[in-house]
Design an enzyme around this catalytic site. Structure first.
Site, short mmCIF file in Angstrom:
data_model
loop_
_atom_site.label_atom_id
_atom_site.label_comp_id
_atom_site.label_asym_id
_atom_site.label_seq_id
_atom_site.Cartn_x
_atom_site.Cartn_y
_atom_site.Cartn_z
N GLU A 158 4.20 -18.74 8.21
CA GLU A 158 3.52 -19.18 6.97
C GLU A 158 4.43 -19.08 5.74
O GLU A 158 4.21 -19.76 4.75
CB GLU A 158 2.22 -18.39 6.74
CG GLU A 158 2.43 -16.91 6.51
CD GLU A 158 1.14 -16.15 6.24
OE1 GLU A 158 0.09 -16.77 6.02
OE2 GLU A 158 1.20 -14.90 6.27
N SER A 180 0.36 -3.04 9.79
CA SER A 180 0.48 -4.44 9.34
C SER A 180 0.87 -5.30 10.52
O SER A 180 1.76 -4.93 11.29
CB SER A 180 1.56 -4.55 8.26
OG SER A 180 1.85 -5.92 8.03
N ARG A 191 3.33 -13.39 6.34
CA ARG A 191 3.68 -13.37 4.90
C ARG A 191 5.13 -13.80 4.71
O ARG A 191 5.46 -14.93 5.07
CB ARG A 191 3.43 -11.98 4.32
CG ARG A 191 3.03 -12.04 2.85
CD ARG A 191 2.80 -10.64 2.33
NE ARG A 191 1.54 -10.10 2.75
CZ ARG A 191 0.40 -10.19 2.08
NH1 ARG A 191 0.37 -10.81 0.93
NH2 ARG A 191 -0.70 -9.65 2.53
N HIS A 240 -6.85 -15.91 10.60
CA HIS A 240 -7.22 -14.50 10.76
C HIS A 240 -7.58 -14.10 12.19
O HIS A 240 -7.76 -12.91 12.46
CB HIS A 240 -8.36 -14.15 9.81
CG HIS A 240 -7.88 -14.05 8.39
ND1 HIS A 240 -7.67 -15.18 7.61
CD2 HIS A 240 -7.51 -12.99 7.64
CE1 HIS A 240 -7.22 -14.81 6.42
NE2 HIS A 240 -7.10 -13.49 6.41
N ASP A 261 2.51 -7.89 10.27
CA ASP A 261 3.69 -8.67 9.91
C ASP A 261 5.01 -8.11 10.47
O ASP A 261 6.00 -8.83 10.53
CB ASP A 261 3.82 -8.77 8.38
CG ASP A 261 2.60 -9.44 7.75
OD1 ASP A 261 1.89 -10.15 8.48
OD2 ASP A 261 2.36 -9.23 6.55
N GLN A 282 -5.57 -13.94 14.33
CA GLN A 282 -4.40 -13.13 14.71
C GLN A 282 -4.60 -11.64 14.39
O GLN A 282 -3.97 -10.79 14.98
CB GLN A 282 -3.15 -13.62 13.96
CG GLN A 282 -2.75 -15.03 14.32
CD GLN A 282 -1.82 -15.64 13.28
OE1 GLN A 282 -0.62 -15.56 13.41
NE2 GLN A 282 -2.37 -16.27 12.25
N ARG A 283 -5.44 -11.37 13.40
CA ARG A 283 -5.62 -9.99 12.96
C ARG A 283 -6.84 -9.33 13.59
O ARG A 283 -7.06 -8.14 13.42
CB ARG A 283 -5.76 -9.97 11.44
CG ARG A 283 -4.63 -9.27 10.77
CD ARG A 283 -4.56 -9.52 9.31
NE ARG A 283 -5.75 -9.23 8.56
CZ ARG A 283 -5.88 -9.53 7.26
NH1 ARG A 283 -4.90 -10.10 6.62
NH2 ARG A 283 -6.98 -9.24 6.62
N SER A 298 0.84 -1.21 0.00
CA SER A 298 0.00 0.00 0.00
C SER A 298 0.87 1.26 0.00
O SER A 298 0.55 2.25 -0.66
CB SER A 298 -0.88 0.03 1.25
OG SER A 298 -1.61 -1.16 1.33
N ARG A 328 0.69 -34.42 23.79
CA ARG A 328 0.71 -34.31 22.33
C ARG A 328 1.77 -33.32 21.84
O ARG A 328 2.23 -32.47 22.59
CB ARG A 328 -0.65 -33.81 21.83
CG ARG A 328 -1.67 -34.90 21.72
CD ARG A 328 -3.01 -34.36 21.27
NE ARG A 328 -3.92 -35.46 21.01
CZ ARG A 328 -5.24 -35.37 21.09
NH1 ARG A 328 -5.82 -34.23 21.43
NH2 ARG A 328 -6.00 -36.41 20.83
O1 F6P Z 1 -0.14 -8.81 5.64
C1 F6P Z 1 -1.00 -9.21 6.66
C2 F6P Z 1 -1.48 -10.61 6.46
O2 F6P Z 1 -2.31 -10.96 7.53
C3 F6P Z 1 -0.36 -11.65 6.27
O3 F6P Z 1 0.21 -12.03 7.50
C4 F6P Z 1 -1.11 -12.75 5.57
O4 F6P Z 1 -0.24 -13.53 4.77
C5 F6P Z 1 -2.08 -12.01 4.70
O5 F6P Z 1 -2.23 -10.71 5.26
C6 F6P Z 1 -3.43 -12.65 4.55
O6 F6P Z 1 -4.16 -11.89 3.64
P1 F6P Z 1 -5.73 -12.06 3.42
O7 F6P Z 1 -6.42 -11.46 4.60
O8 F6P Z 1 -5.99 -11.31 2.16
O9 F6P Z 1 -6.00 -13.52 3.34
#
Ligand code: F6P
Length: 366
Positions: free
Chosen positions: A250, A150, A196, A284, A152, A286-287, A107, A187
């Site tokens: 990831e 972000s 990313r 997600h 990341d 995490q976000r 962005s 376990r």
């Molecule tokens: O850049 C933030 C992020 O959450 C990355 O960690 C992840 O790879 C990507 O976006 C996931 O994107 P989307 O929400 O478009 O699936």
């Protein structure tokens, strides 16, 4: 009195809302007029009611809420020159003289491109008769300020990006929860975290949750990693540990740049060690959710500084990115930050992993 547009772009991140709030309120306090641009760059391209003046009370409740209330999008049209030209037209029609962009490196690269192309777009719009000569003279340049929103933590110009701390908190909470059930059943768990191409979340999560093994893109394991991982995990079990935890970013890679995937790790642990192994992809979650204290603070401090940077700027000032280095809010050229970030990807591609690690922790503050 400046008219300042604000947009959030790319993947959302906790702390974007506090940042938008600070930009709006600081703009008003400094006698400017803030404008929301809804849905990221899509709002720029669409114009009309997607660009709307913001009042002080419009950002009430933003400080504590997750996501981005003004919306975000990954906009294809803005990647094309025509889309960006339409964006320039819409900004001029609304009388916007400065733009604040909160987003990831993609962005911010888009923002930098828009600023570089701005005079050409203005000239073309005037030539086509879409804007008057008067407007073309008035809007000869556009000041753009970037802030890195972000989870990341992958931009070179700042120690922390807005959202990274909250995402890490969420990862730690989730892994703690996983470990209590793992312990009951003795376990092994392989947990994949976001980031990313950057291993910051995985590295910090591994340290903070006491993981036995970690995979990140910047430091691929040696070729015999399967054997070494099994040895390490077995040694922990032999010493009395009831669980095994492997964290995998990831974007994790081996030394030949092939992805290392959680299911493959699980198969190794099950077949070679006989461990009852499960994979959890945190995804997600995490976000999402409310921003942690640090992202509320960081978003607020940076948002306020963004307005000061706009008011300080002259037409020759390069577009800045606001960051934080060694606990101080910083203002650095956006272009340099993007270039330095790009060098990490180049170092990984050329298998210069030591350089990739060094660049990740480098800053170019003076
Ligand atoms: O850049 C933030 C992020 O959450 C990355 O960690 C992840 O790879 C990507 O976006 C996931 O994107 P989307 O929400 O478009 O699936």
């Amino acid at each position: 009195q400046k008219n300042i547009g604000i947009l959030t772009s790319g993947g959302d991140a906790q702390g974007m809302n506090p940042c938008v709030r600070a930009v709006v309120r600081m703009a008003i306090a400094r006698k400017c007029r803030p404008f929301f641009i809804y849905e990221g760059y899509q709002g720029l391209v669409d114009g009309g009611d997607k660009i709307k003046q913001a009042k002080w009370t419009d950002v009430s409740g933003f400080l504590t809420s997750g996501g981005t209330m003004i919306g975000t999008a990954r906009c294809k049209e803005f990647r094309e020159i025509e889309g960006r030209r339409t964006g320039v037209y819409n900004l001029i029609k609304k009388g916007i003289d400065a733009l604040v962009v909160i987003g990831g490196d993609g962005s911010l690269t888009g923002a930098d491109k828009l600023r570089a192309e701005w005079p050409d777009h203005v000239a073309a719009l005037e030539k086509d008769g879409r804007i008057s000569k008067e407007d073309a003279n008035k809007y000869r340049t556009l000041m753009i300020v970037g802030m890195v929103g972000s989870i990341d933590n992958d931009l070179a110009s700042t120690d922390m990006t807005i959202g990274a701390c909250s995402a890490l908190e969420r990862i730690c909470e989730s892994v703690d929860a996983i470990l209590s059930t793992a312990m009951s059943h003795q376990r092994a768990f392989v947990v994949e975290v976001m980031g990313r191409h950057c291993g910051w979340l995985a590295l910090n999560a591994a340290i903070s949750t006491g993981a036995d093994y970690l995979f990140i893109p910047e430091a691929p394991p040696k070729d015999d990693w399967e054997e070494s991982m099994c040895k390490t995990l077995k040694a922990s079990r032999d010493a009395g540990k009831r669980t095994s935890l492997v964290i995998v970013a990831e974007g994790a890679l081996d030394r030949n740049l092939n992805p290392i995937k959680p299911d493959y790790i699980k198969d190794i642990l099950s077949t070679r060690l006989g461990y009852d192994t499960r994979v959890t992809i945190l995804g997600h979650v995490q976000r999402g959710g409310a921003p942690a204290h640090f992202d509320r603070f960081l978003g607020t401090m940076q948002g306020a500084e963004a307005i000061e940077a706009i008011l300080r700027a002259t037409p020759d000032t390069p577009s800045p990115v606001i960051g934080m280095l060694e606990n101080k809010i910083t203002t650095q050229p956006l272009k340099e930050a993007i270039e330095l970030t790009g060098q990490v990807a180049q170092a990984i591609e050329s298998k210069d992993f030591a350089r990739a690690m060094a660049l990740r922790s480098a800053s170019f503050s003076k």
